[in-house]
Design a protein around this motif. Structure first.
Motif, mmCIF file in Angstrom:
data_model
loop_
_atom_site.group_PDB
_atom_site.id
_atom_site.type_symbol
_atom_site.label_atom_id
_atom_site.label_comp_id
_atom_site.label_asym_id
_atom_site.label_seq_id
_atom_site.Cartn_x
_atom_site.Cartn_y
_atom_site.Cartn_z
ATOM 1 N N ARG A 1 -1.518 11.999 -5.752
ATOM 2 C CA ARG A 1 -0.156 11.673 -6.170
ATOM 3 C C ARG A 1 0.880 12.055 -5.122
ATOM 4 N N ASP A 2 0.576 13.079 -4.274
ATOM 5 C CA ASP A 2 1.555 13.539 -3.293
ATOM 6 C C ASP A 2 1.338 12.960 -1.900
ATOM 7 N N GLU A 3 0.423 12.016 -1.761
ATOM 8 C CA GLU A 3 0.209 11.354 -0.475
ATOM 9 C C GLU A 3 1.153 10.166 -0.343
ATOM 10 N N MET B 1 13.298 6.882 7.936
ATOM 11 C CA MET B 1 12.301 6.518 6.954
ATOM 12 C C MET B 1 12.341 7.478 5.762
ATOM 13 N N VAL B 2 12.300 6.911 4.567
ATOM 14 C CA VAL B 2 12.248 7.697 3.335
ATOM 15 C C VAL B 2 10.879 7.439 2.701
ATOM 16 N N PRO B 3 9.943 8.404 2.812
ATOM 17 C CA PRO B 3 8.599 8.179 2.275
ATOM 18 C C PRO B 3 8.574 8.251 0.753
ATOM 19 N N ARG B 4 7.656 7.493 0.168
ATOM 20 C CA ARG B 4 7.441 7.497 -1.276
ATOM 21 C C ARG B 4 5.956 7.725 -1.530
ATOM 22 N N ASP B 5 5.637 8.721 -2.362
ATOM 23 C CA ASP B 5 4.227 9.011 -2.604
ATOM 24 C C ASP B 5 3.696 8.179 -3.773
ATOM 25 N N TYR B 6 2.416 8.376 -4.082
ATOM 26 C CA TYR B 6 1.774 7.536 -5.100
ATOM 27 C C TYR B 6 2.327 7.786 -6.501
ATOM 28 N N SER B 7 2.907 8.953 -6.744
ATOM 29 C CA SER B 7 3.493 9.205 -8.058
ATOM 30 C C SER B 7 4.764 8.382 -8.275
ATOM 31 N N TYR B 8 5.358 7.898 -7.191
ATOM 32 C CA TYR B 8 6.604 7.123 -7.249
ATOM 33 C C TYR B 8 6.468 5.909 -8.166
ATOM 34 N N ALA B 9 5.323 5.230 -8.043
ATOM 35 C CA ALA B 9 5.136 4.017 -8.850
ATOM 36 C C ALA B 9 5.062 4.349 -10.332
#
Length: 287
Positions: free
Chosen positions: A217-219, A235-243
């Motif tokens: 979830r935090d990748e 760049m603003v990263p979004r991890d897998y929990s974002y979705a």
């Protein structure tokens, strides 16, 4: 857009979703059962994402397997043609795309700059990258060649994925981007480009179990760049929990039902496109 979903992909819907994590499925169901009246939500709503989560497998494939329905209505620019794509279609198409990325040598953690308008290929790329663990970097269709080069070099992206109208921009800056190795066009074959139209169609419609990336979830799942109004874009990263977090968008803002249609007008290079893409796959009310 006038690409029609294939009958073969529609007919294979029952085989989809074998990669769905039961823990992730339970987490989605729990969020959808959250009370939506204001006072109760303020007091009790809690976001809980499993340690391992992948929206493309755990939501798209789950819907395709268990409660399939229309996912996207693609309307041509002149308004004369409408193509309908189900979640089963998105599941198969994204798996084909992921298998194509694998065949081209892309691995989990690689970056891919994505520039495409509101076409079905954008969904293929977004979800296909998730299924491969490739970090997508959606960019607005207004990006210039210089803008694309900046994003590629800032992330050391190995791949660029564009619609045919942006190929010339990338061709201008190839020599300036030493990290770029894979050039994918969301369209027919052309010199110097790998055609997703051709390669993905020839790929398997399911991702083999041994090829499933283990995504925490935090990748980092994807990244958006700021507009750069006061300096260079960042760049603003979004991890897998974002979705999964956008379940709250469906619950408390859009209040969507299974029968609703959601029209996302924003350019695909801005985060609002992802909000619409993710949140409309959560139905807070029963069908």
């Amino acid at each position: 857009m006038n690409n029609a979903a294939s009958e073969a992909e529609r007919g294979a819907q029952g085989r989809r979703g074998m990669a769905v994590d039961p823990v992730a499925r339970a987490a989605v169901k729990a969020l959808m059962a959250s009370p939506r009246d204001y006072d109760t939500a303020v007091a009790n709503y809690r976001f809980d994402c499993p340690e391992n989560f992948n929206f493309a497998f755990d939501v798209i494939d789950d819907i395709a397997q268990n409660r399939d329905k229309t996912a996207v209505l693609a309307v041509s620019g002149d308004g004369e043609h409408v193509a309908e794509y189900s979640y089963g279609d998105l599941s198969a198409r994204s798996s084909r795309f992921a298998n194509m990325l694998s065949g081209l040598g892309l691995e989990k953690g690689d970056y891919a700059v994505l520039v495409a308008g509101r076409v079905i290929g954008w969904y293929d790329a977004i979800f296909g990258c998730m299924k491969r663990g490739v970090i997508s970097l959606p960019g607005t269709t207004q990006l210039t060649a210089k803008d694309i080069a900046y994003r590629v070099n800032a992330t050391r992206a190995r791949a660029v994925i564009v619609t045919p109208d942006h190929c010339a921009k990338v061709d201008q800056i190839r020599a300036e981007c030493p990290s770029l190795e894979v050039f994918i066009v969301l369209g027919p074959e052309q010199a110097g480009w790998s055609s997703a139209e051709v390669l993905a169609a020839a790929a398997a419609p399911e991702v083999a179990p041994e090829d499933h990336p283990r995504t925490r979830r935090d990748e980092v799942m994807m990244g958006y760049f700021t507009s750069g109004t006061t300096g260079m874009p960042k760049m603003v990263p979004r991890d897998y929990s974002y979705a999964l977090a956008h379940a709250s968008t469906a619950l408390f803002w859009m209040d969507l039902t299974r029968a609703d249609r959601h029209w996302t007008l924003t350019d695909t290079g801005w985060a609002k496109a992802a909000w619409g893409c993710f949140s409309r796959s959560f139905w807070p009310k029963p069908p």
